[in-house]
Structure formats: C-alpha cells, structure tokens
Design a protein around this motif. Structure first.
Motif, PDB file in Angstrom:
ATOM      1  N   SER A 154      -5.324  -1.826  -3.775  1.00  0.00           N
ATOM      2  CA  SER A 154      -4.752  -0.486  -3.576  1.00  0.00           C
ATOM      3  C   SER A 154      -3.850  -0.448  -2.358  1.00  0.00           C
ATOM      4  CB  SER A 154      -5.879   0.525  -3.295  1.00  0.00           C
ATOM      5  OG  SER A 154      -6.885   0.437  -4.245  1.00  0.00           O
ATOM      6  N   ILE A 155      -2.980   0.554  -2.342  1.00  0.00           N
ATOM      7  CA  ILE A 155      -2.237   0.860  -1.113  1.00  0.00           C
ATOM      8  C   ILE A 155      -3.246   1.380  -0.092  1.00  0.00           C
ATOM      9  CG2 ILE A 155      -0.538   2.435  -0.105  1.00  0.00           C
ATOM     10  CD1 ILE A 155       0.838   2.466  -2.916  1.00  0.00           C
ATOM     11  N   SER A 191      -3.743   4.386  -3.878  1.00  0.00           N
ATOM     12  CA  SER A 191      -3.420   4.085  -5.281  1.00  0.00           C
ATOM     13  C   SER A 191      -4.659   3.479  -5.919  1.00  0.00           C
ATOM     14  CB  SER A 191      -2.234   3.121  -5.384  1.00  0.00           C
ATOM     15  OG  SER A 191      -2.611   1.840  -4.915  1.00  0.00           O
ATOM     16  N   ALA A 242      -4.717   1.619  -9.438  1.00  0.00           N
ATOM     17  CA  ALA A 242      -4.178   1.217 -10.743  1.00  0.00           C
ATOM     18  C   ALA A 242      -5.224   0.509 -11.596  1.00  0.00           C
ATOM     19  CB  ALA A 242      -2.964   0.310 -10.545  1.00  0.00           C
ATOM     20  N   ASN A 243      -5.989  -0.388 -10.975  1.00  0.00           N
ATOM     21  CA  ASN A 243      -6.941  -1.186 -11.760  1.00  0.00           C
ATOM     22  C   ASN A 243      -8.385  -0.958 -11.347  1.00  0.00           C
ATOM     23  OD1 ASN A 243      -5.115  -2.581 -13.527  1.00  0.00           O
ATOM     24  ND2 ASN A 243      -4.325  -3.555 -11.677  1.00  0.00           N
ATOM     25  N   ASN A 292      -4.770  -4.214   1.830  1.00  0.00           N
ATOM     26  CA  ASN A 292      -4.433  -4.475   0.427  1.00  0.00           C
ATOM     27  C   ASN A 292      -4.721  -5.952   0.107  1.00  0.00           C
ATOM     28  OD1 ASN A 292      -1.906  -5.740  -1.242  1.00  0.00           O
ATOM     29  ND2 ASN A 292      -2.647  -3.850  -2.163  1.00  0.00           N
ATOM     30  N   ILE A 339      -0.556  -7.171 -10.785  1.00  0.00           N
ATOM     31  CA  ILE A 339       0.264  -8.051  -9.943  1.00  0.00           C
ATOM     32  C   ILE A 339       0.313  -7.418  -8.563  1.00  0.00           C
ATOM     33  CG2 ILE A 339       2.564  -8.983  -9.472  1.00  0.00           C
ATOM     34  CD1 ILE A 339       3.065  -9.181 -12.430  1.00  0.00           C
ATOM     35  N   GLU A 354       3.827  -3.364  -3.342  1.00  0.00           N
ATOM     36  CA  GLU A 354       3.615  -2.965  -4.749  1.00  0.00           C
ATOM     37  C   GLU A 354       4.746  -3.370  -5.703  1.00  0.00           C
ATOM     38  OE1 GLU A 354       0.885  -1.715  -6.036  1.00  0.00           O
ATOM     39  OE2 GLU A 354      -0.190  -1.442  -4.141  1.00  0.00           O
ATOM     40  N   HIS A 361       4.515  -3.001  -9.563  1.00  0.00           N
ATOM     41  CA  HIS A 361       4.697  -1.703 -10.209  1.00  0.00           C
ATOM     42  C   HIS A 361       6.164  -1.351 -10.436  1.00  0.00           C
ATOM     43  CE1 HIS A 361       0.429   0.048  -9.845  1.00  0.00           C
ATOM     44  NE2 HIS A 361       0.387  -1.260  -9.769  1.00  0.00           N
TER      45      HIS A 361
END
Ligand code: BGC
Length: 250
Positions: free
Chosen positions: A69-70, A78, A80-81, A107, A138, A153, A156
């Motif tokens: 994450s950020i 963030s 995402a996963n 991160n 990624i 990032e 993204h």
C-alpha cells in the motif's frame, strides 16, 4: 556492530517474516510464511503478525514492516490487493492496539528496492533505477542516485481501461494461464511504456517470478538493463527490516 531486526512482509497472498542482519542484508533465521487471511481485515492480518513475532521470540524487539500500500506518515492510503478496510488505517495505532509495541512501516516495493540498492543488483548504481516486484500486483520502488522516491505505484498505470498490474503481474500470468512467451510479451510492452515515462538506467525485477528470469528474458527488448533481483523474494523482508534500522535513512 550489526543490528538485528524482524522484517515482516505483508502481501496479498502471504505474510512472511525473518530476523535480518540489517548491516549485511541477510536473513539470520529461516523465513516463515503464512497465507494472508481471507478476508484480509487489519485485525486478521495482525493475528498472523503476532504469530510471526512469537515464532521468532521477538516481543519488544525492533520490527520493520512492509505493506502492499501507499504509506504516508504511517497511514495506509491504498488497498489494491488487500481488504478495503485497510484504507486510512493508522499503522502506529493498529500496532499499539493489536501488537502492543511500535514498528517502522514502508511500502513493500520501496522496501525491496532499498534492499537491492544497498546489498543487491543496485549496489553502487547511480542514475535512475526502478525496482519492480511482480507478484499478486506490481509494486515499484524508484531511486535516483540511490535516493528513494517513495510510493510511486507504477503498477497502477492505466492499460486497456484497467491497470498494468492486471496484465503483467505474476498473478495475471497464473490466472490467465499465459505461456512464458505470452506473458513475456505483456511484460515487454509494460517495460517499454515505463521507458517512455522514466528512461531508467536499470530495472530490477523482483517477486517469486524473478527466479524464473531465464524463461522470459529473451522476450524483453526494452532499451535499458534488466536484471532479476539478487535477493529473489527475500528483498521485501530485508528492506522492511533495514528501514527500521539505523543503517538506512529514507
Ligand atoms: C499496490 C502497491 C504494492 C504492489 C505490490 C500494488 O497493487 O498498490 O502499493 O507495492 O501492489 O504488492
């Protein structure tokens, strides 16, 4: 004097940890890995972190933790996963509540990059170096003359109304059952896109698939040097620990 820190790498698929000699950038205990709980709520993941701390008999000792994450000022920006309930979590508060001690947070790809820049493929390399971790997503860690520019990032970046990590990550290769040549071509297109944006001098490919570099290397023609991470999939653990130690200042 060498400093020992427990490095923890929280990922979308697994949560891994080992004690790291941060001066030499090596694991000094066997890596232990548990699957990421599903759903991956912060408190569920923290119970795995507690288990890893106990496995290593590491209560009250220094801990560095990488997250997918950020991370700005120890707050998650963030998810995402991992479960969306990670958004806006303050890691200092979460650790105080669930673990009972503090830690250092970064991160995961920035962590892997720190490890490779200090002890691996980026050691002594000046110019623009990009660490890309090809795993569930990624991740990217960008360095200019060895200095980290955090939270980039680049997984993204937009691609076909979606984002590149849905095409060129290792999980995309597995999910779509792509051959090495099919996935290698996707990765090559992605790396050429990166070239237009950054003109890097060196790109280091990390994640579990870095071990298989020989299988897809021949499909990559981007105009910069591309090498597999020398710490393979341990770079995230090592870099998370280094971020917590006095041997690195970011
Ligand atoms: C996340 C990044 C992370 C990467 C690898 C991406 O989906 O947005 O923050 O570094 O996955 O875990």
């Amino acid at each position: 004097m060498s400093e020992h820190v427990l490095g923890i790498d929280i990922g979308g698929t697994g949560v891994k940890a080992a004690v790291v000699d941060t001066e030499n950038g090596v694991l000094i205990t066997p890596k232990i890995k548990y699957p990421t709980p599903k759903p991956s709520h912060p408190s569920a993941v923290m119970s795995v972190v507690n288990k890893l701390i106990d496995d290593n008999d590491w209560r009250g000792k220094p801990i560095g933790c990488g997250l997918p994450s950020i991370i700005r000022n120890n707050v998650v920006y963030s998810a995402a996963n991992i479960d969306k309930t990670w958004m806006n979590v303050n890691m200092d508060e979460l650790f105080a509540r669930e673990i009972g001690q503090d830690a250092f947070f970064i991160n995961d790809a920035d962590a892997a990059g720190i490890a490779e820049m200090t002890h691996g493929q980026g050691r002594g390399v000046e110019g623009t170096v990009l660490m890309l971790t090809l795993g569930t997503g990624i991740g990217s860690g960008l360095f200019r003359d060895q200095a980290l520019i955090p939270n980039t990032e680049f997984g993204h970046l937009e691609h076909k109304k979606s984002i590149w990590e849905h095409y060129a990550s290792n999980s995309a290769r597995e999910r779509k059952e792509l051959s090495w040549s099919e996935w290698g071509s996707e990765l090559n297109e992605y790396l050429n896109h990166i070239d237009l944006l950054l003109s890097p001098d060196l790109v280091i490919l990390g994640g579990g698939v870095s071990k298989k570099f020989a299988k897809y290397q021949s499909f990559l023609d981007a105009p910069f040097e591309i090498v597999p991470a020398s710490m393979l999939n341990n770079a995230g653990i090592i870099g998370a620990a280094m971020n917590a130690s006095k041997s690195v200042l970011v």
